[in-house]
Design an enzyme around this catalytic site. Structure first.
Site, mmCIF file in Angstrom:
data_model
loop_
_atom_site.group_PDB
_atom_site.id
_atom_site.type_symbol
_atom_site.label_atom_id
_atom_site.label_comp_id
_atom_site.label_asym_id
_atom_site.label_seq_id
_atom_site.Cartn_x
_atom_site.Cartn_y
_atom_site.Cartn_z
ATOM 1 C CG HIS A 55 -8.264 3.603 -0.533
ATOM 2 N ND1 HIS A 55 -9.109 2.641 -0.231
ATOM 3 C CD2 HIS A 55 -7.034 2.762 -0.979
ATOM 4 C CE1 HIS A 55 -8.656 1.532 -0.325
ATOM 5 N NE2 HIS A 55 -7.311 1.366 -0.752
ATOM 6 C CG ASP A 83 -1.640 -0.644 7.877
ATOM 7 O OD1 ASP A 83 -1.600 -1.623 7.086
ATOM 8 O OD2 ASP A 83 -2.259 0.380 7.556
ATOM 9 C CD GLU A 140 -8.554 -1.448 7.130
ATOM 10 O OE1 GLU A 140 -9.816 -1.619 6.237
ATOM 11 O OE2 GLU A 140 -7.473 -1.453 7.006
ATOM 12 C CB THR A 164 2.929 0.349 5.799
ATOM 13 O OG1 THR A 164 1.396 0.031 6.254
ATOM 14 C CG2 THR A 164 3.597 -0.064 7.218
ATOM 15 N N GLY A 205 0.778 -1.107 0.073
ATOM 16 C CA GLY A 205 0.230 0.028 -0.157
ATOM 17 C C GLY A 205 0.751 1.131 -0.191
#
Ligand code: F6P
Length: 326
Positions: free
Chosen positions: A256, A132, A227, A130, A15
Site C-alpha cells: 500500500h 492500476d 500481484e 485508480t 482504492g
C-alpha cells in the site's frame, strides 16, 4: 445544454489514489466559477446511502492539491449492490436537491454509477481514479504516475542491497489484475525480468537466464512481479525456484505504499483537467460517461464501454522491456 444543473455532488470510491484531492478541488473550483453549489459525499457509495453529504465551498478545497489520499474518504459498498441501498442513496441525493454527480474511482465505481443511472435519471460523470491504470478510455488514470514513481524509488533502494550482496530479489507491485504498474516500474528500474498477467511467465527459461547471467558475472538480479501474475506472485515464484532449483532469493512486497504520497505534478495536472472538464461536460448536457485523456485530448466513453472494453498494455513496450533486460 443539460437540464438546469444547479447542484453537483462529488465523491471518491474504490482504492484511493494520489491526485483524487486535486480532482475534487477542480470540480469544486470549476462549479463555483459557474455559480453552482457543490456537495461532497463522504465514503463513496456507502456514504451516499448513509447520507454523509455536506456542502463544499471553494475554501474547503484550499491547500489539498498536494495531499495524497482523499479528503472525501472512500469505501467499498456491498449495500449499493442492492436495490434498497440504491433507493436510499437516491432519496438522499434528492433530499439535497442534487442535479448531477461526479464519481471518481475505478471500474467498480463506474459499474455502480451505470447500474444506478439505469434506474434514476441523475447525470453521472466518471473520472478514472485508480493507481492500476486499468480503465479503458484513458491513456492514464489518476494516481498511476505517482504509484509508479513510488515503486521505482523503492525498487532502486532494493537494487542497492541486491547488488551489494549479489542477491536475487523478487519485488511485488500492485495493479490488481493488470500489469501496467509492473511494466512501467520494470522498465524504469531496468529490472532483469517483469512477470505480469499479460505475458507468459516461463520460470525454467528464467533459470536459464540466471545461469547465463552468472556466467557473465552478473550475480544479482531484481525482478518485478505484478500481484496478479498468472502463475505465481513474488513469494510463490521464490518458493518454486528454491524447491525446484535450490535458487535462493529475497522477496519485497511494496504493497500500500504505492497508494499514498503526494501526487506527482503529472497526476495533479491530469486530475485538475479531468475535474474541470467533468463540470463542463455536465453543463454541456453530457451524462453517464467516463472522462479520460487520449493523446492529451479529453475523450468521453459511455460507462458500459469503459467497463466492458479491456485496456491492453502497449505491446511495443513489452517487447522493448524484454530486449532491454537481456
Ligand atoms: O485498485 C487499487 C488497488 O491498490 C489494487 O492495485 C490492489 O490490488 C487493491 O487496490 C487493494 O485493495 P485494498 O486496498 O482494498 O486491499
Amino acid at each position: 445544454m443539460g437540464k438546469n444543473i444547479r447542484r453537483i455532488a462529488v465523491f471518491t470510491s474504490g482504492g484511493d489514489a494520489p491526485g483524487m484531492n486535486a480532482a475534487v478541488r477542480a470540480v469544486v473550483r470549476t462549479a463555483s466559477f459557474h455559480d453552482l453549489h457543490v456537495y461532497g459525499i463522504f465514503e463513496g457509495f456507502q456514504g451516499m446511502i448513509e447520507g454523509k453529504i455536506e456542502r463544499l465551498e471553494t475554501s474547503d478545497v484550499a491547500n489539498i492539491i498536494h495531499l495524497g489520499g482523499t479528503k472525501l474518504k472512500t469505501a467499498r459498498s456491498q449495500d449499493f449492490m442492492t436495490e434498497e441501498g440504491r433507493q436510499t442513496a437516491y432519496e438522499n441525493l434528492m433530499a439535497h436537491e442534487i442535479d448531477a454527480v461526479v464519481a471518481i474511482g475505478g471500474n467498480g465505481t463506474y459499474t455502480g454509477a451505470m447500474v444506478f443511472t439505469e434506474t434514476y435519471d441523475i447525470p453521472f460523470i466518471g473520472l478514472p481514479g485508480t493507481i492500476d491504470n486499468d480503465i479503458f478510455g484513458t491513456d492514464y488514470t489518476i494516481g498511476f504516475d505517482t504509484a509508479i514513481n513510488t515503486a521505482v524509488e523503492a525498487i532502486d533502494k532494493v537494487r542497492d542491497t541486491a547488488h551489494s550482496h549479489n542477491r536475487l530479489f523478487f519485488i511485488e507491485v500492485m495493479g490488481r489484475h493488470v500489469g501496467a504498474i509492473a511494466l512501467y516500474t520494470g522498465i524504469g528500474t531496468g529490472a532483469g525480468r517483469i512477470f505480469m498477467p499479460e505475458t507468459e511467465t516461463d520460470l525454467e527459461d528464467f533459470v536459464k537466464h540466471l545461469q547465463k547471467a552468472s556466467r557473465r558475472k552478473k550475480l544479482f538480479n531484481v525482478v518485478v512481479v505484478a500481484e496478479g501474475n498468472q502463475n505465481g506472485n513474488a513469494m510463490q515464484i521464490a518458493q518454486y525456484l528454491e524447491e525446484k532449483h535450490s535458487i535462493k532469493s529475497k522477496v519485497t512486497i511494496i504493497g500500500h505504499l504505492q497508494r499514498g504520497g503526494s501526487p506527482s505534478a503529472s497526476d495533479r495536472v491530469l486530475a485538475s483537467r479531468l475535474g474541470y472538464n467533468a463540470v463542463n461536460a455536465l453543463l454541456k448536457g453530457k451524462k453517464n460517461v467516463a472522462l479520460g485523456t487520449i493523446n492529451h485530448k479529453i475523450v468521453y466513453t459511455p460507462f458500459e464501454k469503459a467497463i466492458s472494453d479491456r485496456k491492453l498494455l502497449n505491446g511495443d513496450l513489452i517487447k522493448m522491456a524484454d530486449i532491454l533486460s537481456q
